[in-house]
Enzyme design. Structure first.
Site, short mmCIF file in Angstrom:
data_model
loop_
_atom_site.label_atom_id
_atom_site.label_comp_id
_atom_site.label_asym_id
_atom_site.label_seq_id
_atom_site.Cartn_x
_atom_site.Cartn_y
_atom_site.Cartn_z
N ASP A 1 -16.36 0.93 6.65
CA ASP A 1 -15.25 2.80 5.54
C ASP A 1 -16.01 2.85 4.92
O ASP A 1 -15.76 3.88 4.98
CB ASP A 1 -13.59 1.10 5.77
CG ASP A 1 -12.83 2.36 4.99
OD1 ASP A 1 -12.58 3.36 5.93
OD2 ASP A 1 -12.91 2.56 3.63
N HIS B 1 0.70 -1.69 0.59
CA HIS B 1 -0.72 -0.02 0.05
C HIS B 1 0.56 0.97 -0.05
O HIS B 1 2.03 0.81 0.88
CB HIS B 1 -1.09 -0.45 1.29
CG HIS B 1 -1.69 1.41 1.39
ND1 HIS B 1 -3.50 1.36 0.99
CD2 HIS B 1 -1.55 2.31 2.20
CE1 HIS B 1 -3.76 2.08 0.00
NE2 HIS B 1 -2.61 2.91 1.58
N ARG C 1 -17.16 10.99 7.16
CA ARG C 1 -15.81 12.21 7.55
C ARG C 1 -15.84 12.97 6.76
O ARG C 1 -15.29 14.14 6.99
CB ARG C 1 -14.67 11.29 7.61
CG ARG C 1 -14.42 10.40 8.82
CD ARG C 1 -13.16 9.44 8.54
NE ARG C 1 -11.94 9.58 8.90
CZ ARG C 1 -11.16 9.13 7.81
NH1 ARG C 1 -11.08 8.09 7.31
NH2 ARG C 1 -10.42 9.80 7.47
N SER D 1 -9.19 3.48 8.39
CA SER D 1 -9.28 3.26 7.34
C SER D 1 -8.78 2.48 6.11
O SER D 1 -9.28 1.54 5.29
CB SER D 1 -9.86 4.31 6.33
OG SER D 1 -10.40 4.31 5.65
N LYS E 1 -9.11 -2.15 5.48
CA LYS E 1 -9.12 -2.93 3.87
C LYS E 1 -8.46 -3.52 3.84
O LYS E 1 -8.82 -5.06 3.21
CB LYS E 1 -9.23 -1.35 3.13
CG LYS E 1 -10.40 -1.12 2.73
CD LYS E 1 -10.32 0.47 1.41
CE LYS E 1 -9.87 1.59 2.47
NZ LYS E 1 -9.69 2.45 1.43
#
Lengths: 437, 437
Positions: A164, A85, A171, A186, A190
Site C-alpha cells: 500500500d 476508521h 497513485r 488502500s 491496512k
C-alpha cells in the site's frame, strides 16, 4: 508466478475485462518486490481507476496488499478487540473520545491511525499535542497497551502493508488517487492487516469530507464493507455529517481540550452524539451488549468519570502527560488569538467545511505536503456554528496562532469568506445518516 | 513549461476531460527529454487508450511527437513530392510497384518506411533482398535519390520523431498498443515529419490486416486523415482488401520478383489493380493530372517499359544490383521448395490471411521479435487463391525454404489448416472498398 502475462493482463484490464485472483496477487507481489516496474503498475492503476473493479477483484486486491506485509491477527489473541476508521473530516476527534469511552466499558480497542494531509486533520497529530505522548509504538508496545489499559492509537508500522505504501506513493503522482477500488484497498489492507474482531467505519459526507456527495459516501462505505468479505473482521459503517466542522475546536491542542471536555460530560453535543453512535456499534459487535445495554454502559462510563479516568490511563500508557486532563495549560498554548465578529445579525446558514479545513491547515495545524511540520497550538474555535443565531459584532470564532505571525484583518476576512449568513436558520440535518453492515 | 500541472492533467484525462494543446505539447516534450518519468507517461497512455482523444487532441499529439525531432519539410523543397503509407498486410508489395510507376510519370515520391514485425511483411526487408540495396540512407542521400531518380524508400532516421520511438517502446510493455489515437499519432508523426506534399494511405481491412473489421479500418483511415489537419500535407486514404494475401508471392525475394513482373505487365491482376488505384490518387494530388489523364499516363508508363526502367534506375540509385530485373537468379534463391497439393476438388473459399502471414514469418521471412534475422529466400507462393477452382492433387502453393531445414509434411499440414475448400466459389469481394479524403 512465472506464468503471469503482464502485457495480456494490462490489455485485458484496458478493455474492461476481469482479472483473475492469482493475477492480482502475482502483480501486487511482483510490484512490491520490484520485479514489475512503476510504469506497468501505473498503467494498471489508471485502467482500474477508469474501468473499476468487481467486488471480488477489490477484495482480492485488498488481501494481496495486506499479505505484502505483517499480519497481526489480533482477533486470535483476544476474546474481542475493536478497530475504528474515519474517512476524515474537520474537527473530527471521534477516535480520541471513542477509545477511552469504549475502553471504560471493558471493551478493548486498538487503532493503527494516520496523520493529517490536506484539509482533514490527523488523529496522531492531535495526540502528539500532548507532551511526551508516543504515537510511534512497536507492535509489542501496541499490544501491551491493549493488554494493560484496553486502548491504544499508534501509527501504522513499516511492516504493515508495504504494498500500500508503494502503490499509494505512485497513485499520488499519476492521477489515480480518486478511485473507489483503489481507495478501498488502500484503507482496508491496512485495517485488515491488524486483524481486529470488528471494525466500525465512520464514513463522512459533505463539504468537508473526502466524498462530498451522499451517494459517493455510501458507495465508499459499501465498498469498504465488501472488501472485508471473508477476512474474519466484522465490518459496519455509519455515514455521518461533515457538512459542518465537528465540535467547536479544529486544530490539535484545542481538539485535545475538547476531547477531555466531552469525556467530562461538558463537550459539544454533536461530538458526543457522533461518538456515541459509533461506540454503541463497537459495544454491540463485541457480543457483550445489546443496543439498550450499550447505551446504559456508555452513559454510566461518562457520568461516573470512568471514561475520563480511562483517558488518563491511556495517555499515561503511551508515555503522555495525563495531567493535561486537569490542567490544559500544560498543552501548547496559542501565542495570539484573533476574535472574528459577526458582520451582521441573523443566522449562520453554512460553513464551507473544506475551506474551513484548508484555513486551519494554513494556520499551521495541518499539512499541505507530507513533510510539513505541525504547529500544535494553531487552530480555530467555531464558537458559533451553522444554525446559530448571531448578533452583529458578537464573537463567532477565535483564530488561534502558534509560532507564526499573521495579519489579523486578512485572516478575519478569509474566515468570513467561507461563512454564510441569512435571515432564517438552515434546514435541520441529522448527524448520523445511515448504518450499513 | 514550468506551469504544467502533471497531476491535475492526469486526473483530468482519467475523468475523460479534454487536454489543452499546450499541455499535450509540454507533456510530450518533457517526456522525450526525460523530465517526465515513464510511470506518468504510461498512466497518460492508459487513460488515452481507454477514454480516447478528440480529433483536435490527436492532431496536437501528432504535432508534438513530430516536433520532438527533425522536420524535413520536403514539400517546401520540391514543386511536389508524394508519400505513401500502408497499414500492412501479407504479400503487400504495393509500395515497391508504386514508387517507380509514379516516378516514371514524372512525379516525385519518397517514403520513410518500416520493417516487418508480426504477421505483416516489411517493405524495407523486401528491398534488402536485392543485393547491395541500401535502405539506410542519410537525409542527404534520401533527397539525392528524389532529385536524381524521382523515387526513394529508406528507413526512418534516428532524428525522426524520437518521441514516437520512446512512447512506442512504453506502449509495447503497458498494454496500450491498441488505441486509435495512439496508433494514429505514431504513424502520422513519422509521416508528417518528412513533410511531403501529399500522402496516400493504404488502409487494409480483413483477416490479414492490423484492423480486421471494416468499421475499425474506416475509423483508422478517418483518424489518420484528421490527425494531419493543418499540417500542410494533403492526405487521402483507400481502404483495400486484406482478407486474402495480395498477389501470389509472400516473402521477400519472391515479392521482388513479383514486383518486377507487375512492372513488366505480367504481374497478378490484384497487385496491379490495388497499386493503380493508389497511383491514380498520387498523380491527381500532384495537380498535374486528372483521373482520366492519370490512368492514361500510368498505362503508358507500364506498356512502354518506362516503369520498369524507372525501377532499374531507382534500385541503382540506392546501390542495389538492377540486373536482378532481368536475371532473378541474382536474388536469394530457395534451397528447397515443397509443393502443397489440393486435398480435394472444388473451390478455395478462404485463406486465413493472418495465419498465412504467421506461417510465412515462421519460415524465416519475417520477425516475431524486433531483432529476428530475415531469411530473404524463404516465403510462400500462393499459386491458387481464394475463388480459384482446383482439382484434387493439383499444386496450389509452393513453400520456399531458405537457410533452415524443415519437415515437409508438417509444413504442408499446417498450410492446409488455414485454407478452406468448398463446392462453390466464395462471393466476390472488391479489392478497393472506399476512397476517403
Amino acid at each position: 508466478m512465472s506464468d503471469l502475462n503482464v502485457y495480456e493482463l494490462l490489455n485485458r484490464k484496458r478493455r474492461g475485462g476481469p482479472l483473475e485472483p492469482r493475477e492480482i496477487e502475482a502483480f501486487v507481489d511482483r510490484y512490491t518486490t520490484g520485479s514489475i516496474p512503476d510504469y506497468q503498475m501505473s498503467a494498471l492503476l489508471m485502467a482500474i481507476a477508469i474501468n473499476g473493479m468487481t467486488a471480488e477483484e477489490m477484495a482480492t486486491l485488498t488481501q494481496a496488499m495486506l499479505r505484502s506485509g505483517e499480519q497481526w491477527h489480533l482477533r486470535d489473541q483476544y476474546d474481542f478487540v475493536a478497530d475504528k476508521h474515519s474517512t476524515g473530516g474537520v474537527g473530527d476527534k471521534v477516535s480520541l473520545v471513542l477509545s477511552p469511552w469504549v475502553g471504560a466499558c471493558g471493551v478493548k480497542i486498538g487503532m493503527l491511525s494516520g496523520r493529517g494531509l490536506g484539509h482533514t486533520g490527523g488523529t496522531l497529530d492531535k495526540l502528539e499535542a500532548i507532551p511526551r505522548f508516543n504515537a510511534r509504538l512497536s507492535r509489542d508496545q501496541f499490544q501491551r497497551c491493549i493488554d494493560e489499559v484496553n486502548c491504544v492509537i499508534s501509527t501504522s508500522t513499516e511492516g504493515i502493508a508495504p504494498a500500500d505504501k508503494k502503490i499509494y506513493a505512485l497513485r499520488d503522482v499519476t492521477g489515480t488517487v480518486e478511485s473507489l477500488p483503489l481507495i478501498t484497498a488502500s484503507i482496508m489492507s491496512k485495517k485488515l492487516a491488524m486483524g481486529a474482531s470488528s471494525l466500525i467505519l465512520d464514513v463522512k459526507t459533505g463539504s468537508g469530507a473526502f466524498m462530498r456527495h451522499y451517494q459517493e459516501s455510501k458507495a465508499l462505505a459499501l465498498s469498504l464493507i465488501a472488501a472485508a468479505a471473508g477476512s474474519g473482521t466484522r465490518v459496519e459503517a455509519l455515514i455521518t455529517d461533515m457538512n459542518r466542522p465537528l465540535g467547536i475546536a479544529a486544530g490539535n491542542a484545542n481538539e485535545i481540550v475538547e476531547t477531555i471536555e466531552v469525556l467530562k460530560g461538558n463537550g459539544p453535543a454533536d461530538v458526543e452524539e457522533v461518538t456515541r453512535a459509533q461506540a454503541v456499534r463497537v459495544l454491540v459487535m463485541s457480543g457483550r451488549f445489546d443496543e439498550q445495554s450499550a447505551v446504559t454502559a456508555l452513559d454510566d462510563a461518562l457520568r461516573s468519570g470512568r471514561a475520563l479516568d480511562q483517558a488518563r490511563k491511556w495517555i499515561t500508557s503511551q508515555g503522555g502527560d495525563a495531567k493535561i486532563a486537569d490542567d490544559y495549560s500544560l498543552l501548547p498554548q496559542p501565542t495570539e488569538t484573533f476574535e472574528v465578529r459577526a458582520p451582521r445579525s441573523g443566522f449562520i446558514t453554512a460553513i464551507d467545511t473544506y475551506q474551513a479545513g484548508m484555513f486551519t491547515v494554513d494556520l499551521g495545524a495541518g499539512r499541505k505536503k507530507a513533510d510539513d511540520i505541525i504547529d500544535y497550538a494553531a487552530g480555530v474555535m467555531f464558537d458559533r456554528r451553522s444554525g446559530d443565531e448571531v448578533k452583529a459584532g458578537e464573537t463567532i470564532a477565535r483564530i488561534q496562532l502558534g509560532h507564526s505571525k499573521r495579519d489579523a484583518e486578512e485572516l478575519r476576512k478569509r474566515f468570513l469568506s467561507f461563512v454564510t449568513f441569512g435571515d432564517a436558520p438552515p434546514p435541520g440535518r441529522p448527524l448520523v445518516f445511515e448504518h450499513l453492515k
